[in-house]
Design a protein around this motif. Sequence first.
Motif, mmCIF file in Angstrom:
data_model
loop_
_atom_site.group_PDB
_atom_site.id
_atom_site.type_symbol
_atom_site.label_atom_id
_atom_site.label_comp_id
_atom_site.label_asym_id
_atom_site.label_seq_id
_atom_site.Cartn_x
_atom_site.Cartn_y
_atom_site.Cartn_z
ATOM 1 N N ASP A 333 0.797 -1.473 0.459
ATOM 2 C CA ASP A 333 -0.238 0.020 -0.158
ATOM 3 C C ASP A 333 1.197 1.374 0.103
ATOM 4 O OD1 ASP A 333 -2.436 -1.773 -0.138
ATOM 5 O OD2 ASP A 333 -2.588 -1.574 2.462
ATOM 6 N N ARG A 334 1.777 0.582 1.090
ATOM 7 C CA ARG A 334 2.839 2.123 0.916
ATOM 8 C C ARG A 334 3.513 2.629 -0.279
ATOM 9 N NH1 ARG A 334 6.557 5.087 4.068
ATOM 10 N NH2 ARG A 334 8.612 5.770 3.192
ATOM 11 N N ASN A 337 0.667 4.039 -3.123
ATOM 12 C CA ASN A 337 0.707 5.748 -2.191
ATOM 13 C C ASN A 337 1.823 7.075 -2.751
ATOM 14 O OD1 ASN A 337 -1.648 5.035 -1.078
ATOM 15 N ND2 ASN A 337 -0.870 4.632 1.288
ATOM 16 N N SER A 341 1.575 9.639 -5.118
ATOM 17 C CA SER A 341 1.419 11.551 -4.534
ATOM 18 C C SER A 341 2.568 11.711 -5.287
ATOM 19 C CB SER A 341 1.850 11.135 -2.922
ATOM 20 O OG SER A 341 3.354 10.368 -2.799
#
Length: 374
Positions: A333-334, A337, A341
């Motif tokens: 998930d990191r 993201n 971003s």
Amino acid sequence: MNPIEQSLSQFGADKMFRHLDRLADWQNGRWPFPVTVELDLTNACNHHCPDCSFSYLRSQSKESIPGPLAMSLLAQLSDCGVKAITFSGGGEPLVYGVDRVLRLMRLCRDLGMDAALITNGQRLTSDEFLSLCSWVRVSLDAYDEATFARSHGGSPDQFHEVIANLRRMCAAALWRKRDSLPCATVGVGFLTNERSVYESDFYEAARFAATIDGLDYLQFRPAITNGVADPTCCGGMRKPLPKPTVDRMFDAYQEASERWARDDFRVLLSADKYDAMWRPEFGRTYSNCHGSFLQATIGADCRLYICCHGQGRNEFCLGDLKDQRFSEAWHSDRARNVRRSINPQRHCTPCCRLHPQNVVLEKIRQPTTHEAFI
């Protein structure tokens, strides 16, 4: 093929079309494992280059990847289908230990992955690199003692030691080629920046490199300052250059190539990056790093980064490989993201390694009229 076309063939975006399986996954919304991974074994270095993009890493820590973890990471990367490993830095990879690097390259070979080496040449003392690597590039950035001091902060003795290592390596490469033995391509890199007198540096660098028998190519690239130090700096400049200035650089390159290139020695440059140096936003027409599925970087801190320019920056870190397997970090998930971003126009170093690929992938992503009609 003219010199610019030769350069684009070797260093441009076209190579990604050799990996259509990855491109198809990306276009269908999946995130494939990278083709290439840069493995930065250490942040320690034996040179003191004033314009080093990674000097901030050494000010933070001179850490290195533990040997057992480095071997484990190579096995993990092979399991994920990674095709090639570039041993680079960070710091100077051979400060990690010549024998230790050779051991890791042998493992790459045994695992079916290609290996390459980017080095300052000071410890390039083993001919075995020629049999283990697809290519070896020495970051020379000089053609005499004065330019070596300017670019590497080094002494005349260091310059002559690097050149002696390079000449010996190229002589060994000629011998291997004559005997039809597997042999790495050997090249040198030359960065141009605000301390370069562009016209004379192009010509003199090519003239000097042409005297090294067995050297395959010389590559010119604009110096890139990492965004940690100055997020607006490209090629040593704080804003896009006037187009006439870039045109003079292309003319200087063309003259150097026409004068010193031979069938067995090419004079190349990163044409896409120089072309971007005069354009608004440095040619970044894209708002996402589409090409970050093609490659990744493992830093000496054992963390996985979206690219080499993001090392040491938490906002570019996809995971910690001391605690996670590569496959877990890549699809975490990191990581998702982080990829969502990052806006290259706001966060990234201009003229980066994936700039040419991002320009093409942005066009692929844009809708077009009557796309079934070719």
